[in-house]
Scaffold this motif. Structure first.
Motif, mmCIF file in Angstrom:
data_model
loop_
_atom_site.group_PDB
_atom_site.id
_atom_site.type_symbol
_atom_site.label_atom_id
_atom_site.label_comp_id
_atom_site.label_asym_id
_atom_site.label_seq_id
_atom_site.Cartn_x
_atom_site.Cartn_y
_atom_site.Cartn_z
ATOM 1 N N GLY A 47 44.279 46.042 44.905
ATOM 2 C CA GLY A 47 43.048 45.398 44.225
ATOM 3 C C GLY A 47 42.695 44.040 45.144
ATOM 4 N N ALA A 48 44.115 43.289 45.028
ATOM 5 C CA ALA A 48 44.036 42.048 45.865
ATOM 6 C C ALA A 48 43.242 42.139 47.123
ATOM 7 C CB ALA A 48 45.145 41.330 45.672
ATOM 8 N N ALA A 49 43.940 43.169 47.807
ATOM 9 C CA ALA A 49 43.483 43.528 49.289
ATOM 10 C C ALA A 49 41.810 43.740 49.463
ATOM 11 C CB ALA A 49 44.186 44.711 49.941
ATOM 12 N N PHE A 50 41.459 44.639 48.378
ATOM 13 C CA PHE A 50 40.029 44.886 48.151
ATOM 14 C C PHE A 50 39.281 43.531 48.130
ATOM 15 C CE2 PHE A 50 36.548 46.081 45.691
ATOM 16 C CZ PHE A 50 35.575 46.869 46.481
ATOM 17 N N ALA A 51 39.696 42.900 47.016
ATOM 18 C CA ALA A 51 39.224 41.483 46.783
ATOM 19 C C ALA A 51 38.750 40.678 48.078
ATOM 20 C CB ALA A 51 39.819 40.753 45.629
ATOM 21 N N THR A 52 40.071 40.422 48.644
ATOM 22 C CA THR A 52 40.153 39.722 50.008
ATOM 23 C C THR A 52 38.922 40.182 50.944
ATOM 24 O OG1 THR A 52 42.595 39.310 49.476
ATOM 25 C CG2 THR A 52 41.678 38.741 51.561
ATOM 26 N N TRP A 53 39.046 41.492 51.123
ATOM 27 C CA TRP A 53 38.224 41.984 52.014
ATOM 28 C C TRP A 53 36.738 41.827 51.782
ATOM 29 C CZ3 TRP A 53 35.762 47.461 51.450
ATOM 30 C CH2 TRP A 53 34.968 47.887 52.888
ATOM 31 N N ILE A 54 36.218 41.850 50.347
ATOM 32 C CA ILE A 54 34.924 41.602 50.148
ATOM 33 C C ILE A 54 34.661 39.884 49.806
ATOM 34 C CG2 ILE A 54 34.542 43.922 49.073
ATOM 35 C CD1 ILE A 54 34.717 42.888 46.534
ATOM 36 N N GLY A 55 35.573 39.142 49.784
ATOM 37 C CA GLY A 55 35.521 37.717 49.484
ATOM 38 C C GLY A 55 35.584 37.371 48.233
ATOM 39 N N MET A 56 36.343 38.157 47.359
ATOM 40 C CA MET A 56 36.474 37.534 45.963
ATOM 41 C C MET A 56 37.788 36.889 45.467
ATOM 42 S SD MET A 56 35.401 40.160 42.659
ATOM 43 C CE MET A 56 37.082 41.273 42.864
ATOM 44 N N ASP A 57 37.957 36.581 44.467
ATOM 45 C CA ASP A 57 39.306 36.016 44.047
ATOM 46 C C ASP A 57 40.365 36.949 43.945
ATOM 47 O OD1 ASP A 57 41.561 34.842 42.927
ATOM 48 O OD2 ASP A 57 40.501 33.642 41.534
ATOM 49 N N PRO A 58 41.494 37.113 44.911
ATOM 50 C CA PRO A 58 42.378 38.169 44.909
ATOM 51 C C PRO A 58 42.960 38.439 43.508
ATOM 52 C CG PRO A 58 42.935 36.734 46.740
ATOM 53 C CD PRO A 58 41.704 35.991 45.860
ATOM 54 N N LEU A 59 43.099 37.420 42.540
ATOM 55 C CA LEU A 59 43.603 37.585 41.339
ATOM 56 C C LEU A 59 42.577 38.480 40.280
ATOM 57 C CD1 LEU A 59 45.840 37.315 39.014
ATOM 58 C CD2 LEU A 59 44.568 35.451 38.508
ATOM 59 N N ASN A 60 41.200 38.125 40.440
ATOM 60 C CA ASN A 60 40.334 38.993 40.114
ATOM 61 C C ASN A 60 40.561 40.529 40.437
ATOM 62 O OD1 ASN A 60 39.478 36.823 38.720
ATOM 63 N ND2 ASN A 60 37.984 36.459 39.942
ATOM 64 N N GLY A 61 40.610 40.543 41.441
ATOM 65 C CA GLY A 61 40.785 42.271 42.080
ATOM 66 C C GLY A 61 41.979 42.840 41.559
ATOM 67 N N MET A 62 43.156 42.055 41.366
ATOM 68 C CA MET A 62 44.268 42.647 40.929
ATOM 69 C C MET A 62 44.062 43.185 39.446
ATOM 70 S SD MET A 62 47.625 40.599 42.344
ATOM 71 C CE MET A 62 46.925 39.026 42.544
ATOM 72 N N LEU A 63 43.649 42.154 38.654
ATOM 73 C CA LEU A 63 43.169 42.438 37.267
ATOM 74 C C LEU A 63 42.209 43.577 36.969
ATOM 75 C CD1 LEU A 63 42.786 38.877 35.978
ATOM 76 C CD2 LEU A 63 44.583 40.286 35.405
ATOM 77 N N MET A 64 41.347 43.709 38.065
ATOM 78 C CA MET A 64 40.421 44.888 37.806
ATOM 79 C C MET A 64 40.993 46.133 38.211
ATOM 80 S SD MET A 64 36.806 45.137 39.989
ATOM 81 C CE MET A 64 37.657 45.476 41.800
ATOM 82 N N PHE A 65 41.881 46.211 39.106
ATOM 83 C CA PHE A 65 42.495 47.440 39.419
ATOM 84 C C PHE A 65 43.693 47.952 38.314
ATOM 85 C CE2 PHE A 65 41.846 49.127 44.043
ATOM 86 C CZ PHE A 65 40.725 48.721 44.247
ATOM 87 N N THR A 66 44.556 46.769 37.963
ATOM 88 C CA THR A 66 45.779 47.017 37.033
ATOM 89 C C THR A 66 45.027 47.274 35.800
ATOM 90 O OG1 THR A 66 46.023 44.538 36.489
ATOM 91 C CG2 THR A 66 47.331 45.915 38.302
ATOM 92 N N GLY A 67 43.721 46.793 35.419
ATOM 93 C CA GLY A 67 43.232 47.175 34.070
ATOM 94 C C GLY A 67 42.748 48.543 34.056
ATOM 95 N N SER A 68 42.165 49.004 35.047
ATOM 96 C CA SER A 68 41.591 50.117 35.014
ATOM 97 C C SER A 68 42.355 51.173 34.996
ATOM 98 C CB SER A 68 40.665 50.213 36.291
ATOM 99 O OG SER A 68 39.551 49.472 36.316
ATOM 100 N N ALA A 69 43.727 50.807 35.656
ATOM 101 C CA ALA A 69 44.885 51.901 35.653
ATOM 102 C C ALA A 69 45.276 52.125 34.285
ATOM 103 C CB ALA A 69 45.755 51.452 36.630
ATOM 104 N N ALA A 70 45.525 50.840 33.584
ATOM 105 C CA ALA A 70 46.137 50.715 32.297
ATOM 106 C C ALA A 70 45.260 51.465 31.468
ATOM 107 C CB ALA A 70 46.169 49.641 31.869
ATOM 108 N N LEU A 71 43.937 51.508 31.317
ATOM 109 C CA LEU A 71 43.210 52.192 30.415
ATOM 110 C C LEU A 71 43.166 53.918 30.844
ATOM 111 C CD1 LEU A 71 39.892 50.055 30.619
ATOM 112 C CD2 LEU A 71 41.420 50.305 28.537
ATOM 113 N N ALA A 72 43.289 54.068 32.138
ATOM 114 C CA ALA A 72 43.326 55.547 32.331
ATOM 115 C C ALA A 72 44.829 56.181 32.103
ATOM 116 C CB ALA A 72 43.119 55.741 33.930
ATOM 117 N N ILE A 73 45.633 55.440 32.199
ATOM 118 C CA ILE A 73 47.154 55.898 31.843
ATOM 119 C C ILE A 73 47.271 56.261 30.258
ATOM 120 C CG2 ILE A 73 49.568 55.603 32.092
ATOM 121 C CD1 ILE A 73 48.920 54.217 34.623
ATOM 122 N N GLY A 74 46.624 54.894 29.727
ATOM 123 C CA GLY A 74 46.679 55.168 28.325
ATOM 124 C C GLY A 74 45.889 56.447 27.585
#
Length: 271
Positions: A47-74
């Motif tokens: 998520g952070a690498a994706f955010a870096t690629w598109i010019g977004m805050d890496p932390l926001n990218g990490m939260l987006m990916f881990t949050g989506s994964a948490a909902l899916a796994i739940g």
């Protein structure tokens, strides 16, 4: 060393992340989700690498990916992610995806080093306050849900029999774990976050069976390890993440040794 702003930022951010990881780590270990935090770190890296690629805050990218994964796994149930084959596939795919995203950006070398191994001394003031806010939110939610989460984590059968909403407790905990992992990646990196999230809690379990004391010890071990690691890293110019993980590993083995000695002492002798 406190004359430098970057060291002040590192100590402040490191303290909040360490306390948060030490606290939530007790429940990670109790619920048997130690390796899931490792999987989340790879998701966060992608998520952070994706955010870096598109010019977004890496932390926001990490939260987006881990949050989506948490909902899916739940929704699927954590038993799916506990399977060795499933874990291996998830880790490989997202680690590869993260490297792909980084290869598409001009910040390749620095971004890879920061995301894989952490960059606590490179955290800006804006990032510090974001970490403080997120860590405080996670800790407040853990305090509010302490009774139900502790019951479900240490006595899942009893919690289910008592009629607790165990599925929703699991989903909400996974969301908190996703946030915690995303923050910890900035301190020790995606490859080493597993240590900060689990080693202090695993060590604390060898010293006490009381959940409140376990949480206090785990948070203290994590906090102390991060701050000592920062001091050693400053004076030796060696990677801070190395010292943090080495200290946490040392604390864990001390706990194992303490438990071993206590189990073999005569009943009349107490340590």
């Amino acid at each position: 060393m406190f004359q430098y702003d970057f060291m002040q930022h590192a100590f402040l951010a490191g303290a909040f992340v360490a306390i948060m990881c030490g606290t939530i780590g007790v429940y990670v270990v109790a619920r048997g989700l130690s390796f899931l935090s490792h999987a989340f770190s790879h998701l966060g890296f992608a998520g952070a690498a994706f955010a870096t690629w598109i010019g977004m805050d890496p932390l926001n990218g990490m939260l987006m990916f881990t949050g989506s994964a948490a909902l899916a796994i739940g929704q699927m149930g954590v038993k799916v992610i506990r399977r060795d084959i499933a874990i291996s596939v998830v880790l490989s795919v997202f680690l590869g995806a993260g490297l792909l995203f980084l290869s598409l950006t001009s910040k390749n070398a620095n971004a890879i080093s920061s995301l894989l191994f952490g960059s606590v001394v490179g955290i800006s003031q804006a990032e510090v306050w974001k970490i403080v806010w997120l860590s405080s939110t996670v800790l407040i939610l853990l305090v509010l849900g302490y009774r139900m989460l502790t019951f479900d984590s240490f006595d899942p059968i009893g919690a289910q029999a008592a009629g607790l909403p165990v599925k929703w407790i699991s989903v909400l905990f996974l969301l908190l774990l996703g946030v915690a992992t995303a923050e910890a990646v900035q301190i020790v990196g995606a490859l080493l976050v597993f240590t900060l999230m689990t080693a202090p809690a695993a060590a604390a379990r060898h010293f006490t069976q009381s959940v409140p004391r376990m949480i206090l010890l785990s948070a203290a071990f994590a906090w102390g390890g991060v701050w000592i690691g920062l001091v050693l890293g400053y004076y030796t110019n060696a990677p801070v993440s190395f010292f943090i993980t080495a200290i946490q590993g040392g604390v864990y083995f001390v706990g194992v040794g303490w438990h071993y000695l206590r189990e073999r002492m005569p009943p009349s002798v107490s340590l």
